[in-house]
Design a protein around this motif. Sequence first.
Motif, PDB file in Angstrom:
ATOM      1  N   UNK A 125       7.033 -12.209  -0.566  1.00 36.73           N
ATOM      2  CA  UNK A 125       5.988 -11.545   0.220  1.00 36.73           C
ATOM      3  C   UNK A 125       4.769 -11.377  -0.682  1.00 36.73           C
ATOM      4  N   UNK A 126       3.631 -11.867  -0.214  1.00 44.74           N
ATOM      5  CA  UNK A 126       2.451 -11.962  -1.063  1.00 44.74           C
ATOM      6  C   UNK A 126       1.219 -11.402  -0.367  1.00 44.74           C
ATOM      7  N   UNK A 127       0.401 -10.716  -1.153  1.00 41.93           N
ATOM      8  CA  UNK A 127      -0.876 -10.212  -0.645  1.00 41.93           C
ATOM      9  C   UNK A 127      -1.919 -10.416  -1.734  1.00 41.93           C
ATOM     10  N   UNK A 128      -3.152 -10.652  -1.308  1.00 41.28           N
ATOM     11  CA  UNK A 128      -4.232 -10.865  -2.264  1.00 41.28           C
ATOM     12  C   UNK A 128      -5.081  -9.608  -2.402  1.00 41.28           C
ATOM     13  N   UNK A 129      -5.569  -9.393  -3.632  1.00 40.21           N
ATOM     14  CA  UNK A 129      -6.483  -8.290  -3.908  1.00 40.21           C
ATOM     15  C   UNK A 129      -7.755  -8.839  -4.546  1.00 40.21           C
ATOM     16  N   UNK A 130      -8.791  -8.034  -4.545  1.00 41.33           N
ATOM     17  CA  UNK A 130      -9.930  -8.342  -5.398  1.00 41.33           C
ATOM     18  C   UNK A 130      -9.597  -7.872  -6.809  1.00 41.33           C
ATOM     19  N   UNK A 131     -10.482  -8.185  -7.748  1.00 38.66           N
ATOM     20  CA  UNK A 131     -10.249  -7.779  -9.141  1.00 38.66           C
ATOM     21  C   UNK A 131     -10.515  -6.290  -9.358  1.00 38.66           C
ATOM     22  N   UNK A 132     -10.963  -5.600  -8.316  1.00 39.98           N
ATOM     23  CA  UNK A 132     -11.178  -4.159  -8.443  1.00 39.98           C
ATOM     24  C   UNK A 132      -9.868  -3.378  -8.438  1.00 39.98           C
ATOM     25  N   UNK A 133      -8.792  -3.984  -7.948  1.00 41.14           N
ATOM     26  CA  UNK A 133      -7.494  -3.303  -7.923  1.00 41.14           C
ATOM     27  C   UNK A 133      -6.671  -3.708  -9.135  1.00 41.14           C
ATOM     28  N   UNK A 134      -6.240  -2.718  -9.893  1.00 42.25           N
ATOM     29  CA  UNK A 134      -5.439  -2.939 -11.107  1.00 42.25           C
ATOM     30  C   UNK A 134      -6.097  -3.979 -12.015  1.00 42.25           C
ATOM     31  N   UNK A 135      -7.433  -4.015 -11.981  1.00 39.51           N
ATOM     32  CA  UNK A 135      -8.227  -4.936 -12.807  1.00 39.51           C
ATOM     33  C   UNK A 135      -7.810  -6.394 -12.620  1.00 39.51           C
ATOM     34  N   UNK A 136      -7.333  -6.693 -11.428  1.00 38.82           N
ATOM     35  CA  UNK A 136      -6.967  -8.065 -11.100  1.00 38.82           C
ATOM     36  C   UNK A 136      -5.621  -8.502 -11.641  1.00 38.82           C
ATOM     37  N   UNK A 137      -4.886  -7.589 -12.271  1.00 38.63           N
ATOM     38  CA  UNK A 137      -3.589  -7.960 -12.836  1.00 38.63           C
ATOM     39  C   UNK A 137      -2.528  -8.054 -11.743  1.00 38.63           C
ATOM     40  N   UNK A 138      -1.591  -9.011 -11.851  1.00 35.25           N
ATOM     41  CA  UNK A 138      -0.493  -9.089 -10.881  1.00 35.25           C
ATOM     42  C   UNK A 138       0.342  -7.819 -10.916  1.00 35.25           C
ATOM     43  N   UNK A 139       0.818  -7.400  -9.753  1.00 33.01           N
ATOM     44  CA  UNK A 139       1.656  -6.207  -9.689  1.00 33.01           C
ATOM     45  C   UNK A 139       2.395  -6.203  -8.357  1.00 33.01           C
ATOM     46  N   UNK A 140       3.236  -5.207  -8.166  1.00 29.91           N
ATOM     47  CA  UNK A 140       4.012  -5.097  -6.932  1.00 29.91           C
ATOM     48  C   UNK A 140       3.966  -3.687  -6.376  1.00 29.91           C
ATOM     49  N   UNK A 141       4.133  -3.604  -5.070  1.00 27.69           N
ATOM     50  CA  UNK A 141       4.440  -2.345  -4.380  1.00 27.69           C
ATOM     51  C   UNK A 141       5.547  -2.671  -3.379  1.00 27.69           C
ATOM     52  N   UNK A 142       6.534  -1.823  -3.309  1.00 26.22           N
ATOM     53  CA  UNK A 142       7.721  -2.045  -2.479  1.00 26.22           C
ATOM     54  C   UNK A 142       8.226  -3.472  -2.705  1.00 26.22           C
ATOM     55  N   UNK A 224      -8.030   7.557 -26.397  1.00 28.79           N
ATOM     56  CA  UNK A 224      -9.165   8.445 -26.182  1.00 28.79           C
ATOM     57  C   UNK A 224     -10.320   7.654 -25.579  1.00 28.79           C
ATOM     58  N   UNK A 225     -10.964   8.233 -24.580  1.00 26.61           N
ATOM     59  CA  UNK A 225     -12.115   7.614 -23.922  1.00 26.61           C
ATOM     60  C   UNK A 225     -11.778   6.247 -23.317  1.00 26.61           C
ATOM     61  N   UNK A 226     -10.582   6.120 -22.791  1.00 28.01           N
ATOM     62  CA  UNK A 226     -10.169   4.856 -22.168  1.00 28.01           C
ATOM     63  C   UNK A 226     -11.084   4.511 -21.007  1.00 28.01           C
ATOM     64  N   UNK A 227     -11.459   3.226 -20.939  1.00 30.01           N
ATOM     65  CA  UNK A 227     -12.303   2.745 -19.849  1.00 30.01           C
ATOM     66  C   UNK A 227     -11.605   1.662 -19.031  1.00 30.01           C
ATOM     67  N   UNK A 228     -10.434   1.253 -19.464  1.00 30.65           N
ATOM     68  CA  UNK A 228      -9.714   0.165 -18.824  1.00 30.65           C
ATOM     69  C   UNK A 228      -8.230   0.480 -18.815  1.00 30.65           C
ATOM     70  N   UNK A 229      -7.510  -0.141 -17.874  1.00 29.76           N
ATOM     71  CA  UNK A 229      -6.052  -0.008 -17.852  1.00 29.76           C
ATOM     72  C   UNK A 229      -5.417  -0.573 -19.119  1.00 29.76           C
ATOM     73  N   UNK A 230      -6.136  -1.449 -19.796  1.00 32.28           N
ATOM     74  CA  UNK A 230      -5.619  -2.049 -21.027  1.00 32.28           C
ATOM     75  C   UNK A 230      -5.847  -1.171 -22.258  1.00 32.28           C
ATOM     76  N   UNK A 231      -6.606  -0.110 -22.097  1.00 30.88           N
ATOM     77  CA  UNK A 231      -6.892   0.783 -23.235  1.00 30.88           C
ATOM     78  C   UNK A 231      -5.745   1.776 -23.424  1.00 30.88           C
ATOM     79  N   UNK A 232      -4.606   1.257 -23.827  1.00 31.80           N
ATOM     80  CA  UNK A 232      -3.406   2.079 -23.991  1.00 31.80           C
ATOM     81  C   UNK A 232      -2.695   1.715 -25.292  1.00 31.80           C
TER      82      UNK A 232
END
Length: 289
Positions: A125-142, A224-232
Amino acid sequence: SKILITNDFFLLKKNIKQNNQNQNNNKNNNKNNNQNDINNYNKNNIIYIEPQEAFKEILFSGYFNNFNETDMKVRKCDNMEKCEEMYKNNLVEFNNENKKELERLIKLCNEKINKYKSLYDITWKLCKTTKKLEEGMPHTHTDIIFLSDSFFRTNNDESKMITLIHEKLHVYQRKYKQKTEELYNKYNFKKVEKKNINLRRTNPDLDSYDYNYNGVLIYSEYKDNAKSLRDVDTKFISIESKTNKEKKEIEELAKNGYQNEHPNEIFASIISEKIVNNNLNDKLSDYIK
């Protein structure tokens, strides 16, 4: 007895020399017989989810309830309501070119996973997002895999196959919770109550637990001062003494190219890479059969 990650299956593929001529022969013998099944599978078991339906599934998952202030800030939404609105407005439909590419890639994936029936039988089951969601990274829900244009811009088929199988494994982890917990236990990841940590990054592919690996809890924390989901950074909480070796083992996963913030990511990373490269060991094969 204690199982050391780095000495068991968490090894770089370049260090693994696995000669399984029987499996290769079986694959070749069965390839023609399976081809029609695979083609039909592609036609019948790929479902493109409409944006409205996908958004309902995200709401149903309770994902937004897990957001902390930094989660919202790096996703550029000021509050829960605006986050929901942003997600609703940035789910889109695959174009025909996207679908053609997905069907080609999933056919290749199916050729790799058809011997792992439990995994193979799960609908794509597949859905497309813009890059605004999760910074365009592949992911899943349910049970839905979400992909953006970033996925299609990669020219490496192997990388895209690993990504698709990785995400399908997250769906599998949700569907087969007992089998998944049993696998984690075999490798000394024990489920414990999730700690409330303000700067923990929310990841839609994780479950609602922490895991004790031989006295160490692992999670991703915003810098500190993270601006991206990758700033971890990957953080460790020692709940037993003398855990330096365990920390080094988890750190080694990242050095070897594997995600290491949670066993859901650890095992999805390892299993998908090994499936595509035909060197999955028996213990992990049994998990997805």
